[in-house]
Design a protein around this motif. Sequence first.
Motif, PDB file in Angstrom:
ATOM      1  N   VAL A   1      59.367 -45.524  10.998  1.00  0.00           N
ATOM      2  CA  VAL A   1      60.731 -45.184  11.418  1.00  0.00           C
ATOM      3  C   VAL A   1      61.598 -44.917  10.191  1.00  0.00           C
ATOM      4  N   ILE A   2      61.492 -45.796   9.184  1.00  0.00           N
ATOM      5  CA  ILE A   2      62.298 -45.626   7.968  1.00  0.00           C
ATOM      6  C   ILE A   2      61.917 -44.339   7.258  1.00  0.00           C
ATOM      7  N   ASP A   3      60.621 -44.028   7.214  1.00  0.00           N
ATOM      8  CA  ASP A   3      60.178 -42.792   6.562  1.00  0.00           C
ATOM      9  C   ASP A   3      60.764 -41.567   7.255  1.00  0.00           C
ATOM     10  N   ILE A   4      60.871 -41.618   8.575  1.00  0.00           N
ATOM     11  CA  ILE A   4      61.483 -40.511   9.327  1.00  0.00           C
ATOM     12  C   ILE A   4      62.977 -40.427   9.029  1.00  0.00           C
ATOM     13  N   LEU A   5      63.625 -41.583   9.027  1.00  0.00           N
ATOM     14  CA  LEU A   5      65.066 -41.599   8.767  1.00  0.00           C
ATOM     15  C   LEU A   5      65.408 -41.053   7.383  1.00  0.00           C
ATOM     16  N   LEU A   6      64.557 -41.355   6.415  1.00  0.00           N
ATOM     17  CA  LEU A   6      64.820 -40.902   5.045  1.00  0.00           C
ATOM     18  C   LEU A   6      64.789 -39.385   4.912  1.00  0.00           C
ATOM     19  N   ARG A   7      64.209 -38.698   5.890  1.00  0.00           N
ATOM     20  CA  ARG A   7      64.119 -37.246   5.849  1.00  0.00           C
ATOM     21  C   ARG A   7      65.293 -36.564   6.547  1.00  0.00           C
ATOM     22  N   LEU A   8      66.188 -37.352   7.113  1.00  0.00           N
ATOM     23  CA  LEU A   8      67.268 -36.785   7.919  1.00  0.00           C
ATOM     24  C   LEU A   8      68.525 -36.543   7.092  1.00  0.00           C
ATOM     25  N   PRO A   9      69.352 -35.588   7.512  1.00  0.00           N
ATOM     26  CA  PRO A   9      70.628 -35.363   6.824  1.00  0.00           C
ATOM     27  C   PRO A   9      71.621 -36.472   7.128  1.00  0.00           C
ATOM     28  N   VAL A  10      72.673 -36.518   6.331  1.00  0.00           N
ATOM     29  CA  VAL A  10      73.663 -37.595   6.448  1.00  0.00           C
ATOM     30  C   VAL A  10      74.316 -37.615   7.828  1.00  0.00           C
TER      31      VAL A  10
ATOM     32  N   VAL B   1      68.830 -40.997  -1.628  1.00  0.00           N
ATOM     33  CA  VAL B   1      69.318 -40.159  -2.732  1.00  0.00           C
ATOM     34  C   VAL B   1      68.157 -39.670  -3.584  1.00  0.00           C
ATOM     35  N   ASN B   2      67.274 -40.579  -3.985  1.00  0.00           N
ATOM     36  CA  ASN B   2      66.151 -40.209  -4.861  1.00  0.00           C
ATOM     37  C   ASN B   2      65.218 -39.209  -4.186  1.00  0.00           C
ATOM     38  N   ARG B   3      64.992 -39.391  -2.904  1.00  0.00           N
ATOM     39  CA  ARG B   3      64.141 -38.446  -2.186  1.00  0.00           C
ATOM     40  C   ARG B   3      64.787 -37.055  -2.140  1.00  0.00           C
ATOM     41  N   SER B   4      66.091 -37.017  -1.928  1.00  0.00           N
ATOM     42  CA  SER B   4      66.800 -35.736  -1.898  1.00  0.00           C
ATOM     43  C   SER B   4      66.735 -35.044  -3.254  1.00  0.00           C
ATOM     44  N   ILE B   5      66.857 -35.838  -4.334  1.00  0.00           N
ATOM     45  CA  ILE B   5      66.779 -35.262  -5.682  1.00  0.00           C
ATOM     46  C   ILE B   5      65.401 -34.679  -5.934  1.00  0.00           C
ATOM     47  N   GLN B   6      64.351 -35.439  -5.592  1.00  0.00           N
ATOM     48  CA  GLN B   6      62.987 -35.000  -5.867  1.00  0.00           C
ATOM     49  C   GLN B   6      62.584 -33.804  -5.013  1.00  0.00           C
ATOM     50  N   SER B   7      63.049 -33.764  -3.767  1.00  0.00           N
ATOM     51  CA  SER B   7      62.649 -32.685  -2.858  1.00  0.00           C
ATOM     52  C   SER B   7      63.639 -31.526  -2.845  1.00  0.00           C
TER      53      SER B   7
ATOM     54  N   GLY C   1      69.207 -31.219   0.919  1.00  0.00           N
ATOM     55  CA  GLY C   1      70.580 -31.679   1.088  1.00  0.00           C
ATOM     56  C   GLY C   1      71.547 -31.166   0.043  1.00  0.00           C
ATOM     57  N   GLN C   2      71.157 -30.128  -0.729  1.00  0.00           N
ATOM     58  CA  GLN C   2      72.055 -29.611  -1.754  1.00  0.00           C
ATOM     59  C   GLN C   2      73.191 -28.803  -1.127  1.00  0.00           C
TER      60      GLN C   2
ATOM     61  N   ASN D   1      76.280 -30.523  -5.389  1.00  0.00           N
ATOM     62  CA  ASN D   1      76.076 -31.929  -5.095  1.00  0.00           C
ATOM     63  C   ASN D   1      75.098 -32.055  -3.938  1.00  0.00           C
ATOM     64  N   LEU D   2      74.625 -33.253  -3.701  1.00  0.00           N
ATOM     65  CA  LEU D   2      73.696 -33.459  -2.596  1.00  0.00           C
ATOM     66  C   LEU D   2      74.297 -34.415  -1.576  1.00  0.00           C
ATOM     67  N   GLU D   3      73.915 -34.208  -0.329  1.00  0.00           N
ATOM     68  CA  GLU D   3      74.360 -35.119   0.722  1.00  0.00           C
ATOM     69  C   GLU D   3      73.845 -36.523   0.428  1.00  0.00           C
TER      70      GLU D   3
END
Length: 379
Positions: free
Chosen positions: A9-18, A45-51, A54-55, A355-357
């Motif tokens: 569930v957390i892994d799915i949530l981490l892929r979602l926009p704000v 945040v770190n996942r958004s930066i690496q992937s 959300g920019q 910036n990123l979301e």
Amino acid sequence: MAAMSMDLVIDILLRLPVKSLLRFRCVSTSFCSEIDSADFVNTHVNRSIQSRTGQKLIVSGSSSCNGPTDFYAADFEDDLKAAFLLNNPLKSQHGSNMVCGSCNGLILLGMLSNSRFRRTEHAIWNPFTRRYKKVPICPVQTLPGYCWYFNIGLGYDSAHDDYKIIMISLVVESNHFSYPVWLFSLKSSSWRRSQDFLLELRNGSREIAGRFANGALYWDGSDGIVGFDIANEVFFMIQKSSGYLVVLGGNLYIPVPRADDKDVDFYLYASDNGGEVASGSWRKEFTVEEEVLSRYNVLRLWPLAYSKDGDSILLLTKENGFVWYNFENKTRQRVEIPGMPKVMLEDPTKKHCVNLESLVSVGNDSAFDGAAEEVILND
């Protein structure tokens, strides 16, 4: 949902926009607690930066130099097809606003005034959670000998999980000049004095807004690049022969036109000593070739962001606005963003940021950036 593990569930949530995550806080107490947790926010945040997800390209515009400022955003995920209006929390204040820094979804806003920044107001704003916090006046700005601040910036202290504003000011007392440095901690919501600025300023830095990259803030100074290690609170200098300072993909670059003013080489500042930001060197990372930008002024282009797959960069050019430059095919594509105001290259850092979301909080004493929340609460 009951059959799914919480890790999944957390892994799915981490892929979602704000926007989706803010809605899902209402699903349950456990969802709300998880989404609000520091670990989740930082991992998101770190996942958004690496992937590179959300920019957002954020640009300010106003009808006059002292008029109210609107901020617009365009989504890289949507190929920058249209700009949408953000709700500037300082718009109702007298005067226009400038971008004084950005980091991990947060934007440091400043009020432009005619008082040489003597009592300039600032706010830390997350336009994606729509929360902002007015920053109290720095104590140095109340001193009789205070003149103005030279540099300011917003950065992230990963060692203490804190966002900090750094302000370098000029104070004159009995004909003695000093450059005190003050830090505002978002975690403690207070200012404190750090070491004085002892490096040679001469005419000061050409830019007021600092750029954040790899744990440090950077300003393009008269004799080189002035850096400030946020975690260790120490200044350092980086020498450069030419070019101007930009941050691209979270790293520090300088674009250097070649002698024939045709191609532009981009040099990356990379650490030579296990991540120590004060110890590094320049290496050429890529080149924008003249035949691709023959119709543009290669001396005045500003790299903004990498594409999601990393094969292109978005450039801001002096005469033709936004342009995608593809490294592999060496092609250009002009980007038309309906509703986006024009950015002047003479001073782009105060007018835009990429910036990123994020869900990064601006503090428990934050406020909503518009009147809509009052309507919702009263319904």
